[in-house]
Each structure stands twice: as structure tokens, then as C-alpha cells.
Motif scaffolding. Sequence first.
Motif, short mmCIF file in Angstrom:
data_model
loop_
_atom_site.label_atom_id
_atom_site.label_comp_id
_atom_site.label_asym_id
_atom_site.label_seq_id
_atom_site.Cartn_x
_atom_site.Cartn_y
_atom_site.Cartn_z
N LYS A 47 0.83 -1.20 0.00
CA LYS A 47 0.00 0.00 0.00
C LYS A 47 0.87 1.25 0.00
CE LYS A 47 -2.17 0.74 3.88
NZ LYS A 47 -1.48 1.90 4.49
N PHE A 48 0.52 2.22 -0.88
CA PHE A 48 1.26 3.48 -0.98
C PHE A 48 0.29 4.63 -1.22
CE2 PHE A 48 3.94 0.12 -2.79
CZ PHE A 48 5.09 0.23 -2.01
N VAL A 49 0.70 5.82 -0.85
CA VAL A 49 -0.02 7.02 -1.30
C VAL A 49 0.21 7.16 -2.80
CG1 VAL A 49 -0.02 9.55 -1.22
CG2 VAL A 49 0.03 8.23 0.90
N GLY A 50 -0.84 7.52 -3.53
CA GLY A 50 -0.74 7.67 -4.98
C GLY A 50 -1.53 8.88 -5.47
N GLY A 277 4.17 5.87 -13.43
CA GLY A 277 4.90 6.51 -12.33
C GLY A 277 6.04 7.38 -12.79
N GLY A 278 6.49 7.17 -14.04
CA GLY A 278 7.60 7.97 -14.53
C GLY A 278 7.25 9.44 -14.65
N ASN A 315 6.83 1.37 -6.79
CA ASN A 315 5.80 2.29 -6.33
C ASN A 315 6.01 3.67 -6.95
OD1 ASN A 315 7.25 4.20 -4.27
ND2 ASN A 315 7.96 2.13 -3.74
N CYS A 316 5.10 4.60 -6.65
CA CYS A 316 5.16 5.93 -7.27
C CYS A 316 5.38 7.05 -6.25
CB CYS A 316 3.88 6.21 -8.03
SG CYS A 316 3.55 5.05 -9.37
N SER A 317 5.53 6.72 -4.97
CA SER A 317 5.70 7.77 -3.96
C SER A 317 6.89 7.48 -3.04
CB SER A 317 4.42 7.96 -3.14
OG SER A 317 4.00 6.73 -2.58
N ASP A 318 6.90 6.32 -2.39
CA ASP A 318 7.96 6.03 -1.42
C ASP A 318 9.35 6.07 -2.03
OD1 ASP A 318 6.16 5.74 0.60
OD2 ASP A 318 6.77 3.71 1.16
#
Length: 344
Positions: A47-50, A277-278, A315-318
Motif C-alpha cells: 500500500k502506498f499514497v498515490g 509513475g515515470g 511504487n510511485c511515492s515512497d
Amino acid sequence: MKYVEFDQSRPMDLVLLGRVAIDFNPAYNDQVKEEFKPLKKVHMFEKFVGGSPANIAVGVTRHGMKAGFLGKVSDDQFGDYVVDYFDEQGIDTSHITRCTGGEKLGLTFTEMLSAKESSILMYRNCIADLQLHVDDIDEEYIKQTKAILISGTALAESPSREAAIKAVLLAKKNNTKIIFDIDYREYNWKNSDEIAIYYSMVAKEADIIMGSREEFDLTEKLIQPGMTDEESAALWQGYNAKIVVIKHGMKGSTAYTCDGQKYSIKPFPVDARKGFGGGDGYGSGFLYGLYQGWEVIDCLEFGSAEASMMVRSNNCSDSLPGPDAVHAFIKEEKEKFGEMIARV
């Protein structure tokens, strides 16, 4: 040459407005490694913020900039998770408010079939981020920031679209620079005319516009469809834009400046984990360079490097890097592939 002059007396560097969500990505860590496979075969998720503006907020903060967020989150544990995460990152959360009608944050389940094949399964019914209201837009807050970034997804529905347009009007009134990240996502939009109407309204006021060729085509549909990149840049610079960035995915991207110059960059070669995510890394790195007063080509190179770093991440935040890590990546890539590996 500095194409955009930011008011250095203001305490905030950037306030971002728009979507924040929760990403559930197939687990890929020291304990569990879900290999490339269909979503229905995945058992373990991380789980991540997105959400693109949320990720860019994290990215610029990792580069030492002072960012704030204008948004709406659910009044539940996921809302707590987002606000706590932003607080931990050093992002100002004073203008993130809670929904009162039971609306929930969007949930994004990602499918990774190969390094080049990725898709998302999105849950966005009764969605929290589109409940942002005109009453949530504080003129004093906008006066405190050098620039505001509007994410195009915020324009998909009322009341969020009116809130975003109010923020743009107040930014113009107070000489707060406007960055428009077109950020097209099919969900929530009703038809292509609606997209063109609201995207073009913001694009006409923006100092910096960033988007893919498809996104510019959607924006320009009711104005002049079928334009080339050069024609698109000239159109928006005829209104207000100082820098127009048009992306072509793996073929690279080009920044067009208001003095008639253009600068192009290609992606740095990496072994990708995912195909998304790029763009968030690209936006974070490119804007950081602009705030540092770098030449546009150096901003593009830094953004392209950060984008490549993010597609190899799970992931796209961490995993958004700090500036030292990006510089080290660029140095390593150039030692391996040559000084002009990304520059066109």
C-alpha cells in the motif's frame, strides 16, 4: 535564461491541487516478490499514497522544496493515512479537508504483466478528491506560494472543477505562477468536449504546461485539432505560457520556450518494473530544476533521469529520490552509455 520568475519572498514553493489516492501494487520486497502476472493471480499487495499531484508533492519535497496540498480526503483511516504520510514528508496539510458525505479515497490496484505492460483497476465511485469545493480555496494560502500546480483530473467533475478554476483566478490576481499538469485520466469524464472546455480554460492561464501529445490533442479539440507540437506550443504561448512541455513516452519529450527555442530529451535506459509513475518523477525533477534556475535542457535531463528511476521502482511515492541520488544516477548512466545518452 529564466523563463518564469518566482517571487522569492513567498514562504511556500509550490501548492498542488488535485487527486490523492491509495495505490495497491503487487508486493515486491525482501519478503515477498510477486512476479509479472495478471492481477487476478496476485495474492500480496503493498500500500502506498498515490495520485499524480500527490506524488509530485512528495517528489519536490524530497528535493528540499516547501510544498503544500489543496485537496479533499475521506474521513476515515485512509484519510488519516494520507495526511499522516504527507506530514511525515514535510508537506503542509493545513488545507487538506475531510469529506462530510461519506465519500472515499480512490483505490488503485495495479497490474504488472511485463516491464512494458501495465494497467490499473480503479475504484472511484463517490470519490473524495472531486469533492473539493470553492469554499476550500483560500486566497491567503495562494498568496503565500510561488506557484500553484493544477492537476487536470481535478477538472473532471463539480464541485472540484469550480474549486480548481477559482484557484487559477486567484493565482492570476495575486501573481502566483500557474503550472498545469494536464494529467488526463479517462475515469470521471463524460465526453471529449467537456475535457476540451475545461482543459483549455486552465491552459490559457498557465505559465507552464506539461502533457503528452494525446493530452494536448484533447485540450485543443475545440480550438484547432490536429496541430503539430510546434503549433501547439505557439498556440499556448500566444496566451500566457512561457514553457510548454510535450511528451512522447519512450520517444522522449521536448520543452518549447517562449523565445522560440526548443530542447529535447530521451529516457535513460533502465530495466523497468512498471510502465507508470515515470511522469510524476519527471514532473518533480523538471520543476526542481526550474526553481534552481537551471538551463531548460538540464531541467529536462534531471526530470528524465528521475522518471527512469521511478519506472524501475515498485511504487510511485515512497521511492521518489532526493537530488543527490538523481545526480548519481545520471553520472552512472553517462559513464555506462556516454555523455549524450539522453540529450537529443
